[in-house]
Design a protein around this motif. Structure first.
Motif, PDB file in Angstrom:
ATOM      1  N   ASP A 168      54.813  21.520   1.152  1.00  0.00           N
ATOM      2  CA  ASP A 168      54.214  22.711   1.739  1.00  0.00           C
ATOM      3  C   ASP A 168      55.243  23.524   2.519  1.00  0.00           C
ATOM      4  N   HIS A 204      41.555  26.727  -4.159  1.00  0.00           N
ATOM      5  CA  HIS A 204      41.527  27.073  -2.736  1.00  0.00           C
ATOM      6  C   HIS A 204      42.055  28.488  -2.530  1.00  0.00           C
ATOM      7  N   PRO A 205      41.390  29.295  -1.692  1.00  0.00           N
ATOM      8  CA  PRO A 205      41.834  30.682  -1.501  1.00  0.00           C
ATOM      9  C   PRO A 205      43.174  30.804  -0.800  1.00  0.00           C
ATOM     10  N   ALA A 206      43.664  29.752  -0.152  1.00  0.00           N
ATOM     11  CA  ALA A 206      44.954  29.832   0.544  1.00  0.00           C
ATOM     12  C   ALA A 206      46.001  28.895  -0.028  1.00  0.00           C
ATOM     13  N   TYR A 207      45.601  27.714  -0.514  1.00  0.00           N
ATOM     14  CA  TYR A 207      46.570  26.670  -0.828  1.00  0.00           C
ATOM     15  C   TYR A 207      46.586  26.264  -2.302  1.00  0.00           C
ATOM     16  N   PHE A 237      37.104  28.355   5.218  1.00  0.00           N
ATOM     17  CA  PHE A 237      36.906  29.599   4.487  1.00  0.00           C
ATOM     18  C   PHE A 237      35.430  29.750   4.123  1.00  0.00           C
ATOM     19  N   HIS A 240      33.393  30.774   0.612  1.00  0.00           N
ATOM     20  CA  HIS A 240      34.161  30.408  -0.579  1.00  0.00           C
ATOM     21  C   HIS A 240      33.651  29.058  -1.080  1.00  0.00           C
TER      22      HIS A 240
END
Length: 319
Positions: A168, A204-207, A237, A240
């Motif tokens: 990450d 996932h919307p970020a990861y 989130f 989502h």
């Protein structure tokens, strides 16, 4: 510095030692780590005992347990001028697990030449136990005499195994290259079977990016899909919703490398918020939805999942 065999951890877990989510680094090191933990630092629970270990209120109180290494935090300690100066003056090493190697690049194709079978943990969401599933499968495989290696891709896994790369913290273009390097090293460490710790989630919307990089870089022969029973939305989130498990099976199989198509071998269900009857029902539901073997490897053991994984792998694995 003490020899590796003499290392003893003081786990820094201020305010989070009892929290299985925000204290997951502490819990992972205590449960699976090769290095003994002698004490936990958390002033909010000073005087208590956790997993047979004393919970202490200060570093000074911990010194009588003779720790050699303090583990915790998420910042790069060596970037702090005051701490760096103190470390230099006292001959102490500051090791930032999340600082990636400086020579990473894109994959070379070595991932397809690794003489081992590779299994990647993927998930319906973040922080649902992908590392734990990999560790439990690795433990079960080694109990059967299989030359298995857990491949760490995050800071907690690195603290447990003593090697790895925190993907990450890697520049996005080089995540796949980092994953390739990890599976190559896993084989060099003697692994005929590699269980790669997953990160993020492809929906996932970020990861999502880190997940795809791991898929293409580790070039797995099979996936284990991880899911936390009862979850309906991506954590942090709202609005989502999670993707159905059956859709996630199809999605992961479609995004695997064309040079090495991979199937989802089994579903690992995290049932820690459920009682035993509810847990068995959730596992049964996951199996019915996906048509795959499903189980909770922490609660009920990893053998059924391991059997399913081995059945999905190419022939030639020495058991």
């Amino acid at each position: 510095m003490p020899a590796a065999g003499d290392k003893r951890y003081l786990v820094l877990a201020e305010e989070h030692s009892a929290d299985p989510h925000y204290g997951k680094t502490a819990h992972g090191i205590i449960r699976y780590g090769l290095t003994p933990v002698v004490a936990i630092l958390d002033s909010t629970r000073a005087g208590e005992v956790q997993d047979g270990l004393p919970v202490l209120g200060s570093v000074n109180e911990a010194l009588c347990f003779n720790p050699t290494t303090a583990v915790g935090l998420h910042q790069f300690l060596s970037d702090d001028p005051e701490l760096a100066d103190l470390a230099q003056r006292h001959g102490v090493e500051l090791r930032d697990l999340r600082r990636p190697p400086g020579d990473l690049n894109v994959p070379t194709g070595a991932n397809l030449q690794v003489p081992a079978r590779i299994v990647l943990m993927v998930g319906s969401d973040c922080a649902i136990g992908k590392m734990t599933v990999a560790l439990e499968l690795d433990r079960a495989a080694r109990a059967r005499g299989v030359a298995s290696v857990f491949v760490p891709t995050g800071q907690t896994g690195m603290a447990i195994a003593g090697w790895g790369i925190a993907v990450d913290a890697v520049v996005s273009d080089f995540v796949a290259g980092a994953a390739e390097r990890l599976v190559v090293e896993g084989a060099e460490r003697g692994g005929d079977l590699l269980f790669v710790e997953g990160q993020g989630a492809i929906t996932h919307p970020a990861y999502s990016g880190v997940t795809l990089g791991l898929v293409h870089g580790s070039a797995p022969h099979a996936f284990v899909l991880c899911h936390q029973a009862g979850s309906t939305e991506h954590e942090g989130f709202p609005g989502h919703p999670l993707t159905a498990l059956s859709e996630l099976v199809d999605l992961h199989e479609r995004i695997s490398l064309r040079a090495r198509p991979a199937k989802v071998a089994a579903v690992a269900v995290n049932t820690r918020f459920l009682d035993d009857d509810e847990a068995r029902a959730a596992i049964s539901d996951a199996a019915a939805e996906t048509g795959l073997i499903a189980d909770d490897p922490v609660r009920f053991g990893a053998d059924r999942l391991l059997d399913a994984v081995l059945e999905h792998l190419p022939s030639g694995l020495s058991l």
